[in-house]
Design a protein around this motif. Structure first.
Motif, short mmCIF file in Angstrom:
data_model
loop_
_atom_site.label_atom_id
_atom_site.label_comp_id
_atom_site.label_asym_id
_atom_site.label_seq_id
_atom_site.Cartn_x
_atom_site.Cartn_y
_atom_site.Cartn_z
N UNK A 42 0.81 -1.21 0.00
CA UNK A 42 0.00 0.00 0.00
C UNK A 42 0.85 1.27 0.00
N UNK A 43 1.93 1.26 0.78
CA UNK A 43 2.80 2.42 0.82
C UNK A 43 3.52 2.63 -0.51
N UNK A 44 3.91 1.55 -1.17
CA UNK A 44 4.55 1.68 -2.48
C UNK A 44 3.58 2.25 -3.51
N UNK A 45 2.34 1.83 -3.46
CA UNK A 45 1.34 2.36 -4.38
C UNK A 45 1.13 3.85 -4.14
N UNK A 46 1.07 4.24 -2.87
CA UNK A 46 0.91 5.66 -2.56
C UNK A 46 2.11 6.47 -3.04
N UNK A 47 3.31 5.95 -2.86
CA UNK A 47 4.51 6.66 -3.30
C UNK A 47 4.54 6.78 -4.82
N UNK A 48 4.12 5.72 -5.50
CA UNK A 48 4.09 5.76 -6.97
C UNK A 48 3.12 6.84 -7.46
N UNK A 49 1.97 6.91 -6.84
CA UNK A 49 0.98 7.91 -7.24
C UNK A 49 1.45 9.33 -6.92
N UNK A 50 2.13 9.49 -5.79
CA UNK A 50 2.65 10.82 -5.45
C UNK A 50 3.71 11.26 -6.44
N UNK A 51 4.58 10.34 -6.84
CA UNK A 51 5.62 10.67 -7.81
C UNK A 51 4.98 11.00 -9.16
N UNK A 52 3.97 10.25 -9.53
CA UNK A 52 3.28 10.51 -10.79
C UNK A 52 2.64 11.91 -10.77
N UNK A 53 2.02 12.25 -9.65
CA UNK A 53 1.40 13.57 -9.53
C UNK A 53 2.45 14.69 -9.53
#
Length: 57
Positions: A42-53
């Motif tokens: 879950x934390x990796x998914x959140x980090x990926x989305x933050x980087x994408x944004x």
């Protein structure tokens, strides 16, 4: 990041914390490791989305 994705990722992290805590209290290693894996995922998914944004704007 859509709101639904953000909620689902946070839910996965929270579910991991609960599962890991249950594993600790029951003394069972399987839920404890599964909970840790859920949290990390879950934390990796959140980090990926933050980087994408961050790169989108």
């Amino acid at each position: 990041m859509s709101l639904i994705e953000k909620i689902n990722d946070r839910r996965q992290v929270l579910h991991g914390w609960i599962k890991q805590g249950f594993g600790r209290t029951s003394g069972n290693a399987r839920p404890r490791t599964g909970g840790r894996a859920g949290r990390v995922s879950g934390n990796l998914k959140l980090a990926r989305e933050r980087a994408r944004d961050a790169f989108k704007h």
